[in-house]
Design a protein around this motif. Structure first.
Motif, PDB file in Angstrom:
ATOM      1  N   PHE A  99      15.535  -6.398  -0.271  1.00  0.00           N
ATOM      2  CA  PHE A  99      16.582  -6.624  -1.565  1.00  0.00           C
ATOM      3  C   PHE A  99      16.916  -7.957  -0.890  1.00  0.00           C
ATOM      4  O   PHE A  99      17.645  -8.841  -1.676  1.00  0.00           O
ATOM      5  CB  PHE A  99      18.030  -5.598  -0.714  1.00  0.00           C
ATOM      6  N   MET A 100      17.480  -8.345  -0.148  1.00  0.00           N
ATOM      7  CA  MET A 100      17.519 -10.002   0.702  1.00  0.00           C
ATOM      8  C   MET A 100      17.401 -10.433  -0.078  1.00  0.00           C
ATOM      9  O   MET A 100      17.363 -11.584  -1.308  1.00  0.00           O
ATOM     10  CB  MET A 100      18.207 -10.033   1.844  1.00  0.00           C
ATOM     11  N   ALA A 101      15.726 -10.573  -0.116  1.00  0.00           N
ATOM     12  CA  ALA A 101      14.823 -11.320  -0.899  1.00  0.00           C
ATOM     13  C   ALA A 101      15.059 -11.405  -2.066  1.00  0.00           C
ATOM     14  O   ALA A 101      14.936 -12.424  -2.991  1.00  0.00           O
ATOM     15  CB  ALA A 101      12.717 -11.171  -0.414  1.00  0.00           C
ATOM     16  N   GLU A 102      15.489  -9.871  -3.027  1.00  0.00           N
ATOM     17  CA  GLU A 102      15.133 -10.088  -4.626  1.00  0.00           C
ATOM     18  C   GLU A 102      16.775  -9.963  -4.851  1.00  0.00           C
ATOM     19  O   GLU A 102      16.964 -11.219  -5.418  1.00  0.00           O
ATOM     20  CB  GLU A 102      15.457  -8.498  -4.995  1.00  0.00           C
ATOM     21  N   GLU A 242      27.549 -10.475 -12.231  1.00  0.00           N
ATOM     22  CA  GLU A 242      26.083  -9.555 -12.219  1.00  0.00           C
ATOM     23  C   GLU A 242      25.860  -9.911 -11.067  1.00  0.00           C
ATOM     24  O   GLU A 242      25.160  -8.615 -10.304  1.00  0.00           O
ATOM     25  CB  GLU A 242      24.966 -10.697 -13.024  1.00  0.00           C
ATOM     26  N   MET A 243      26.778 -10.543  -9.763  1.00  0.00           N
ATOM     27  CA  MET A 243      25.851 -10.926  -8.298  1.00  0.00           C
ATOM     28  C   MET A 243      27.113  -9.186  -7.778  1.00  0.00           C
ATOM     29  O   MET A 243      26.054  -9.233  -6.730  1.00  0.00           O
ATOM     30  CB  MET A 243      26.839 -12.001  -8.307  1.00  0.00           C
ATOM     31  N   ILE A 244      27.809  -9.310  -8.577  1.00  0.00           N
ATOM     32  CA  ILE A 244      28.921  -8.114  -7.661  1.00  0.00           C
ATOM     33  C   ILE A 244      27.789  -6.833  -7.949  1.00  0.00           C
ATOM     34  O   ILE A 244      27.452  -5.934  -6.935  1.00  0.00           O
ATOM     35  CB  ILE A 244      30.140  -7.671  -8.149  1.00  0.00           C
ATOM     36  N   ALA A 245      27.163  -6.803  -9.283  1.00  0.00           N
ATOM     37  CA  ALA A 245      26.677  -5.014  -9.797  1.00  0.00           C
ATOM     38  C   ALA A 245      25.101  -5.064  -8.470  1.00  0.00           C
ATOM     39  O   ALA A 245      25.544  -4.612  -8.151  1.00  0.00           O
ATOM     40  CB  ALA A 245      26.317  -5.082 -10.942  1.00  0.00           C
ATOM     41  N   GLN A 246      24.849  -6.344  -8.357  1.00  0.00           N
ATOM     42  CA  GLN A 246      23.325  -6.001  -7.880  1.00  0.00           C
ATOM     43  C   GLN A 246      23.346  -6.325  -6.049  1.00  0.00           C
ATOM     44  O   GLN A 246      22.960  -5.515  -5.680  1.00  0.00           O
ATOM     45  CB  GLN A 246      22.323  -8.050  -8.116  1.00  0.00           C
ATOM     46  N   VAL A 247      24.521  -6.518  -5.785  1.00  0.00           N
ATOM     47  CA  VAL A 247      24.637  -6.529  -4.427  1.00  0.00           C
ATOM     48  C   VAL A 247      25.654  -5.657  -4.587  1.00  0.00           C
ATOM     49  O   VAL A 247      24.979  -4.463  -2.590  1.00  0.00           O
ATOM     50  CB  VAL A 247      25.581  -7.452  -3.681  1.00  0.00           C
ATOM     51  N   CYS A 248      25.920  -4.964  -4.650  1.00  0.00           N
ATOM     52  CA  CYS A 248      27.010  -2.886  -4.887  1.00  0.00           C
ATOM     53  C   CYS A 248      25.184  -2.345  -4.665  1.00  0.00           C
ATOM     54  O   CYS A 248      25.704  -1.060  -3.857  1.00  0.00           O
ATOM     55  CB  CYS A 248      27.776  -3.139  -5.294  1.00  0.00           C
ATOM     56  N   ASP A 249      24.690  -2.367  -5.298  1.00  0.00           N
ATOM     57  CA  ASP A 249      23.383  -1.118  -5.940  1.00  0.00           C
ATOM     58  C   ASP A 249      22.295  -2.281  -4.469  1.00  0.00           C
ATOM     59  O   ASP A 249      22.050  -0.810  -3.965  1.00  0.00           O
ATOM     60  CB  ASP A 249      22.601  -2.180  -6.461  1.00  0.00           C
ATOM     61  N   ALA A 250      22.493  -3.145  -3.607  1.00  0.00           N
ATOM     62  CA  ALA A 250      21.556  -3.226  -3.305  1.00  0.00           C
ATOM     63  C   ALA A 250      22.035  -2.477  -1.280  1.00  0.00           C
ATOM     64  O   ALA A 250      21.403  -1.815  -0.867  1.00  0.00           O
ATOM     65  CB  ALA A 250      21.445  -4.843  -2.307  1.00  0.00           C
ATOM     66  N   GLY A 251      23.495  -2.695  -1.483  1.00  0.00           N
ATOM     67  CA  GLY A 251      24.338  -2.192  -0.407  1.00  0.00           C
ATOM     68  C   GLY A 251      23.914  -0.448  -0.840  1.00  0.00           C
ATOM     69  O   GLY A 251      23.863   0.223   0.530  1.00  0.00           O
ATOM     70  N   ALA A 252      24.407   0.594  -1.565  1.00  0.00           N
ATOM     71  CA  ALA A 252      23.699   1.513  -1.901  1.00  0.00           C
ATOM     72  C   ALA A 252      22.355   1.881  -1.575  1.00  0.00           C
ATOM     73  O   ALA A 252      22.125   2.979  -1.293  1.00  0.00           O
ATOM     74  CB  ALA A 252      24.514   1.717  -3.158  1.00  0.00           C
ATOM     75  N   ARG A 253      21.760   1.059  -1.800  1.00  0.00           N
ATOM     76  CA  ARG A 253      20.756   1.682  -1.898  1.00  0.00           C
ATOM     77  C   ARG A 253      19.739   1.432  -0.326  1.00  0.00           C
ATOM     78  O   ARG A 253      18.900   2.103  -0.075  1.00  0.00           O
ATOM     79  CB  ARG A 253      19.891   0.680  -2.633  1.00  0.00           C
ATOM     80  N   ILE A 254      20.691   0.163   0.251  1.00  0.00           N
ATOM     81  CA  ILE A 254      20.052   0.676   1.933  1.00  0.00           C
ATOM     82  C   ILE A 254      20.342   1.630   2.563  1.00  0.00           C
ATOM     83  O   ILE A 254      20.093   2.053   3.395  1.00  0.00           O
ATOM     84  CB  ILE A 254      20.437  -0.505   2.473  1.00  0.00           C
ATOM     85  N   THR A 255      22.189   2.153   2.372  1.00  0.00           N
ATOM     86  CA  THR A 255      22.251   2.772   3.073  1.00  0.00           C
ATOM     87  C   THR A 255      21.926   4.374   2.866  1.00  0.00           C
ATOM     88  O   THR A 255      22.043   4.722   3.630  1.00  0.00           O
ATOM     89  CB  THR A 255      23.944   3.339   2.251  1.00  0.00           C
ATOM     90  N   ARG A 256      21.023   4.601   1.204  1.00  0.00           N
ATOM     91  CA  ARG A 256      20.766   5.483   1.419  1.00  0.00           C
ATOM     92  C   ARG A 256      19.082   5.791   1.977  1.00  0.00           C
ATOM     93  O   ARG A 256      18.978   6.864   2.648  1.00  0.00           O
ATOM     94  CB  ARG A 256      20.059   6.053  -0.412  1.00  0.00           C
TER      95      ARG A 256
END
Length: 264
Positions: A99-102, A242-256
């Motif tokens: 996710f960081m790489a993306e 767009e940055m907010i959306a993708q950072v939040c999505d990354a945080g949520a997916r890593i959380t899962r």
């Protein structure tokens, strides 16, 4: 930013390895054994004596370790939790890496992974993008105050434990945009907790902005944060949204991912 690290670069692996070795040395120190000599650390760690000497010299330079009058080593501040945090979050680092790489590839800025520790937010990984701003002082192993910058602040916002320990009436102003007033800071943190992300702009480093999102464990507690930082002028308008959306999505997916892992 200050240290370029590519996902598979040999230099990046060397840096991470050195950090983990330094953490392993720090873990030798405790209330029952606060002072170690070079020979004792070498024997206990199983590392090469030259490596131990070099790592301890670096820790002294960073202000984490002191030399006694006899030439032995002792901890300069209570960083036992920092070493433990870096080592115990290896699963988080592995989970967050793609996710960081993306994020770094998509936005060209630097992606950061931080974990909470007693003395502050510890950066345990970073990946640079093509347009990364060179910023001194934020590297793997850096310890940052919780009340400034997006990654630390978003952890503070989502953790009552950190709030109770960290929020005081004498918080330092790192820049002229750092929030130090307790009431204003609490209001700011409540808004972040409600929104699910933090946005910083020049509150830790002038001209540097960032977006951060929390990573939560099984019990809902904060175990890390993922963030993207760079030049403030790049964090505006549609690009920021767009940055907010993708950072939040990354945080949520890593959380899962973290919540699906078996308990250690």
């Amino acid at each position: 930013m200050a240290v370029p690290i590519e996902p598979e670069a040999a230099g990046g692996r060397d840096i991470v390895g050195a950090v983990l070795k330094a953490c392993a040395l720090l873990e030798k120190f405790g209330a029952d054994r606060p002072v170690w000599t070079l020979n004792e650390l070498t024997s206990a760690s199983g590392m090469n004596k030259t490596t131990v000497y070099r790592l301890m010299a670096t820790l002294i330079h960073a202000g984490w370790v002191d030399r006694t009058a006899e030439g032995a080593y002792r901890i300069a501040m209570p960083v036992f939790e920092i070493g433990s945090a870096a080592l115990s979050k290896l699963d988080i680092r592995a989970a967050a890496k793609p996710f960081m790489a993306e994020l770094a590839a998509t936005f060209g800025n630097t992606a950061y992974l931080m974990v909470p520790a007693e003395q502050g937010a510890v950066c345990i990984d970073l990946l640079e993008g093509r347009n990364s701003l060179v910023v001194a002082g934020i590297n793997i192993g850096s310890v940052m105050p919780y009340h400034a910058a997006a990654g630390p602040v978003v952890m503070l916002a989502h953790s009552k434990v950190l709030r109770d320990k960290w929020i005081t009436t004498d918080l330092p102003a790192i820049t002229d945009r750092t929030i130090t007033d307790v009431d204003q800071l609490v209001e700011h943190l409540d808004a972040i907790a409600q929104a699910g992300y933090s946005l910083s702009n020049s509150d830790y480093l002038p001209g540097v902005a960032a977006v951060g999102a929390p990573i939560l464990g099984k019990d809902g507690s904060v175990v890390a944060s993922i963030s993207v930082g760079g030049r403030a002028e790049e964090f505006e308008g549609d690009a920021l949204a767009e940055m907010i959306a993708q950072v939040c999505d990354a945080g949520a997916r890593i959380t899962r991912i973290m919540q699906a892992l078996p308990r250690g």
